[in-house]
Design a protein around this motif. Structure first.
Motif, PDB file in Angstrom:
ATOM      1  N   ALA A  60      -6.333 -15.182   1.161  1.00  0.00           N
ATOM      2  CA  ALA A  60      -6.869 -13.831   1.392  1.00  0.00           C
ATOM      3  C   ALA A  60      -7.900 -13.433   0.342  1.00  0.00           C
ATOM      4  N   LEU A  61      -8.063 -14.240  -0.703  1.00  0.00           N
ATOM      5  CA  LEU A  61      -9.095 -13.980  -1.709  1.00  0.00           C
ATOM      6  C   LEU A  61     -10.498 -14.269  -1.180  1.00  0.00           C
ATOM      7  N   ARG A  77     -26.030  -6.495  -2.302  1.00  0.00           N
ATOM      8  CA  ARG A  77     -25.432  -5.645  -3.334  1.00  0.00           C
ATOM      9  C   ARG A  77     -23.913  -5.693  -3.227  1.00  0.00           C
ATOM     10  N   LEU A  78     -23.266  -5.936  -4.358  1.00  0.00           N
ATOM     11  CA  LEU A  78     -21.810  -5.953  -4.398  1.00  0.00           C
ATOM     12  C   LEU A  78     -21.312  -4.520  -4.521  1.00  0.00           C
ATOM     13  N   LYS A  79     -20.833  -3.987  -3.399  1.00  0.00           N
ATOM     14  CA  LYS A  79     -20.428  -2.593  -3.358  1.00  0.00           C
ATOM     15  C   LYS A  79     -19.003  -2.418  -3.879  1.00  0.00           C
ATOM     16  N   LEU A  80     -18.775  -1.296  -4.517  1.00  0.00           N
ATOM     17  CA  LEU A  80     -17.433  -0.990  -5.016  1.00  0.00           C
ATOM     18  C   LEU A  80     -16.446  -0.887  -3.866  1.00  0.00           C
ATOM     19  N   ARG A  81     -16.884  -0.298  -2.757  1.00  0.00           N
ATOM     20  CA  ARG A  81     -15.994  -0.155  -1.600  1.00  0.00           C
ATOM     21  C   ARG A  81     -15.574  -1.520  -1.061  1.00  0.00           C
ATOM     22  N   ALA A  85     -11.819  -2.914  -1.062  1.00  0.00           N
ATOM     23  CA  ALA A  85     -11.249  -3.306   0.232  1.00  0.00           C
ATOM     24  C   ALA A  85     -10.735  -4.741   0.191  1.00  0.00           C
ATOM     25  N   ALA A  86     -11.469  -5.622  -0.497  1.00  0.00           N
ATOM     26  CA  ALA A  86     -11.037  -7.015  -0.605  1.00  0.00           C
ATOM     27  C   ALA A  86      -9.743  -7.122  -1.407  1.00  0.00           C
ATOM     28  N   ILE A  87      -9.643  -6.383  -2.501  1.00  0.00           N
ATOM     29  CA  ILE A  87      -8.421  -6.388  -3.311  1.00  0.00           C
ATOM     30  C   ILE A  87      -7.252  -5.820  -2.513  1.00  0.00           C
ATOM     31  N   ALA A  88      -7.521  -4.739  -1.776  1.00  0.00           N
ATOM     32  CA  ALA A  88      -6.477  -4.152  -0.933  1.00  0.00           C
ATOM     33  C   ALA A  88      -6.041  -5.127   0.146  1.00  0.00           C
ATOM     34  N   GLY A  92      -2.319  -6.302   0.864  1.00  0.00           N
ATOM     35  CA  GLY A  92      -1.715  -6.120   2.175  1.00  0.00           C
ATOM     36  C   GLY A  92      -1.146  -7.408   2.738  1.00  0.00           C
ATOM     37  N   VAL A  93      -1.886  -8.507   2.604  1.00  0.00           N
ATOM     38  CA  VAL A  93      -1.403  -9.795   3.082  1.00  0.00           C
ATOM     39  C   VAL A  93      -0.152 -10.220   2.321  1.00  0.00           C
ATOM     40  N   SER A  94      -0.133  -9.973   1.008  1.00  0.00           N
ATOM     41  CA  SER A  94       1.045 -10.346   0.215  1.00  0.00           C
ATOM     42  C   SER A  94       2.283  -9.578   0.680  1.00  0.00           C
ATOM     43  N   LEU A  95       2.124  -8.290   0.987  1.00  0.00           N
ATOM     44  CA  LEU A  95       3.252  -7.520   1.502  1.00  0.00           C
ATOM     45  C   LEU A  95       3.678  -8.007   2.883  1.00  0.00           C
TER      46      LEU A  95
END
Length: 259
Positions: A60-61, A77-81, A85-88, A92-95
């Motif tokens: 999922a990384l 551009r590497l957006k903060l959103r 979202a990628a970290i979330a 989510g996949v881990s849960l």
């Protein structure tokens, strides 16, 4: 597995009657290795040495890796959103699939992480290197290259195909060859041509969601509260990553037309 990837590639090359030209001999081999050959080798190592939940969580990384590589190789551009979202999505996949008693294997984790890095690189390079050939031809080149790369490994580890195959064996092989390889990869590369690589790879987070739902519907597996929360987080991350910010309309310079 090597023949499942190679033969549909040969079929697509035969249908399109186009071979790579010039630098695309090298590029087709590199993309075939990254997207198919090396990726599937690492994927199966991770699948053999890790529980499915651990392998899925590491995999999922990929959206985060693609976003970072796109910033460097595609000048996106590497957006903060997108980052959040990628970290979330990983959370989510881990849960959704990770279990508390899951065992960790060092080589398995390295293989899963390597597979994510290899696939992310292949996805970004597929966007950077715009093929002059039709979609099906480019897909065929990569399938052939990836299959040929896996062929000696498969022969050493698994040996030759059995001499006799049943009708069920042939039907399964045909499905994997046509639908699971030729059609699936053609659609995947079509998406990469039309969309941002980051947007495309976020859709991969749906795989564990679909697998969990199928387990609940078809195998009568019980869903926990953590899994439901994880699924909602994954869907929220997917939607957040796909949203596009609209630019405000500048009305200061608008010219009023006479009535």
């Amino acid at each position: 597995m090597s023949s499942v990837r190679c033969r549909p590639g040969l079929l697509l090359v035969a249908l399109t009657r186009q071979l790579p030209r010039g630098i695309w001999w090298f590029r087709a081999f590199v993309l075939g290795a990254l997207n198919i050959g090396v990726f599937f080798a690492l994927l199966f190592v991770a699948a053999y040495r890790l529980p499915g939940g651990v392998a899925a969580t590491v995999g999922a990384l990929q959206p985060l890796l693609v976003a970072v590589l796109s910033a460097g190789l595609l000048a996106e551009r590497l957006k903060l959103r997108t980052t959040l979202a990628a970290i979330a999505g990983v959370a989510g996949v881990s849960l959704l699939v990770l279990r508390a008693d899951a065992r960790l294997d060092g080589w398995g984790v390295l293989a899963a992480l390597g597979g994510a890095v290899v696939m992310a690189t292949g996805v970004v390079l597929s966007k950077r290197w715009k093929s002059p050939a039709p979609l099906l031809a480019t897909t065929g080149w990569q399938l052939v290259a990836g299959g040929l790369l896996l062929l000696p490994v498969a022969l050493i580890i698994e040996g030759a195909l059995p001499a006799s195959l049943t009708a069920a064996n042939l039907a399964g092989y045909a499905y994997l060859t046509i639908v699971g390889s030729a059609v699936a990869y053609a659609l995947w590369f079509r998406g990469l041509r039309a969309l941002s690589p980051t947007d495309v790879t976020f859709l991969g987070l749906l795989s564990p969601v679909v697998a969990t739902l199928l387990g609940w519907l078809a195998l009568d597996q019980r869903l926990t509260g953590a899994q439901l929360v994880g699924g909602l987080i994954v869907l929220g991350a997917l939607v957040a990553a796909q949203l596009k910010r609209t630019k405000p309309v500048d009305t200061s310079t608008r010219v009023l037309e006479p009535v």
